[in-house]
Design an enzyme around this catalytic site. Structure first.
Site, PDB file in Angstrom:
ATOM      1  N   ASN A   1       0.844  -1.195   0.000  1.00  0.00           N
ATOM      2  CA  ASN A   1       0.000   0.000   0.000  1.00  0.00           C
ATOM      3  C   ASN A   1       0.879   1.244   0.000  1.00  0.00           C
ATOM      4  OD1 ASN A   1       0.533  -1.001   2.631  1.00  0.00           O
ATOM      5  ND2 ASN A   1      -1.128   0.157   3.540  1.00  0.00           N
TER       6      ASN A   1
ATOM      7  N   CYS B   1      -4.073   0.661  -2.539  1.00  0.00           N
ATOM      8  CA  CYS B   1      -3.917  -0.593  -1.796  1.00  0.00           C
ATOM      9  C   CYS B   1      -2.806  -1.453  -2.409  1.00  0.00           C
ATOM     10  CB  CYS B   1      -5.203  -1.408  -1.830  1.00  0.00           C
ATOM     11  SG  CYS B   1      -6.556  -0.707  -0.893  1.00  0.00           S
TER      12      CYS B   1
ATOM     13  N   GLU C   1      -2.866  -4.606  -3.268  1.00  0.00           N
ATOM     14  CA  GLU C   1      -3.303  -5.473  -4.373  1.00  0.00           C
ATOM     15  C   GLU C   1      -3.336  -4.699  -5.675  1.00  0.00           C
ATOM     16  OE1 GLU C   1      -4.643  -4.882  -1.445  1.00  0.00           O
ATOM     17  OE2 GLU C   1      -5.920  -6.502  -0.731  1.00  0.00           O
TER      18      GLU C   1
ATOM     19  N   CYS D   1     -10.013  -5.486   0.134  1.00  0.00           N
ATOM     20  CA  CYS D   1     -11.171  -4.589   0.196  1.00  0.00           C
ATOM     21  C   CYS D   1     -12.004  -4.738  -1.080  1.00  0.00           C
ATOM     22  CB  CYS D   1     -10.720  -3.140   0.383  1.00  0.00           C
ATOM     23  SG  CYS D   1     -10.086  -2.367  -1.116  1.00  0.00           S
TER      24      CYS D   1
HETATM   25  N1  THU Z   1      -5.328  -1.634   2.321  1.00  0.00           N
HETATM   26  C1  THU Z   1      -4.743  -2.405   1.367  1.00  0.00           C
HETATM   27  O1  THU Z   1      -3.595  -2.187   0.976  1.00  0.00           O
HETATM   28  N2  THU Z   1      -5.463  -3.429   0.850  1.00  0.00           N
HETATM   29  C2  THU Z   1      -6.743  -3.744   1.214  1.00  0.00           C
HETATM   30  O2  THU Z   1      -7.337  -4.636   0.620  1.00  0.00           O
HETATM   31  C3  THU Z   1      -7.375  -3.035   2.328  1.00  0.00           C
HETATM   32  C4  THU Z   1      -6.669  -1.834   2.815  1.00  0.00           C
HETATM   33  C5  THU Z   1      -4.550  -0.509   2.868  1.00  0.00           C
HETATM   34  C6  THU Z   1      -5.073   0.850   2.482  1.00  0.00           C
HETATM   35  C7  THU Z   1      -4.566   1.715   3.618  1.00  0.00           C
HETATM   36  O3  THU Z   1      -3.249   2.126   3.310  1.00  0.00           O
HETATM   37  C8  THU Z   1      -4.507   0.780   4.803  1.00  0.00           C
HETATM   38  O4  THU Z   1      -4.581  -0.537   4.277  1.00  0.00           O
HETATM   39  C9  THU Z   1      -5.631   0.986   5.821  1.00  0.00           C
HETATM   40  O5  THU Z   1      -6.863   0.948   5.195  1.00  0.00           O
END
Ligand code: THU
Length: 143
Positions: free
Chosen positions: A46, A57, A59, A91
């Site tokens: 992320n 994110c 992914e 997410c």
């Molecule tokens: N986040 C991800 O990288 N992937 C996900 O599927 C859910 C959330 C990150 C986004 C943000 O930087 C942190 O997690 C908190 O939401």
């Protein structure tokens, strides 16, 4: 389902990718590792931003990077964060972005100790909106 050696590699690489996370606001590092059809592994973490909404994110970082490197066929993704006692799924936005490249691939929800639970994108996002829904008849009167 990828072969066990590849799954182990994928798990190890998503754990390493998590260490690269840029997350000064949430302090919630996430790592992802995509397995491409030709056996390569592309990772992502992320990447947050001061204007919160521009955060990317792990992914989606991995997908953008993989496509930019010429990959469009994927067979698996492993995702991890720092939560030790649960398997955490991607997410909703990331599920949709992954779905762009098919529903029949494995998703390994990985805990920090390397243990994982296997699921699939189709299971995580049933009845998804996808490319096929846009293949429609031309509108009446259009050339
Ligand atoms: N986040 C991800 O990288 N992937 C996900 O599927 C859910 C959330 C990150 C986004 C943000 O930087 C942190 O997690 C908190 O939401």
């Amino acid at each position: 389902m990828a072969d066990q050696t590849k799954v182990k590699e994928l798990i190890a690489k998503c754990l390493q990718a998590r260490d690269m996370a840029y997350c000064p606001y949430s302090r919630f590092p996430v790592g992802a590792a995509l397995l491409t059809a030709d056996g390569s592994v592309v990772t992502g973490c992320n990447v947050e931003n001061a204007s919160y909404g521009l955060t990317l994110c792990a992914e989606r970082t991995a997908v953008q990077r993989a496509v930019a490197e010429g990959h469009r066929r994927f067979t698996a993704i492993a995702v991890t964060c720092d939560i030790k006692d649960r398997f955490v799924g991607p997410c909703g936005a990331c599920r949709q972005v992954l779905m762009e490249f098919g529903s029949e691939w494995a998703v390994y929800l990985t805990r920090p100790d390397g243990s994982y639970k296997e699921t699939s994108l189709g299971e995580l996002l049933p009845l998804a909106f996808c490319q096929a829904h846009l293949e429609k008849e031309p509108m009446a009167g259009s050339p």
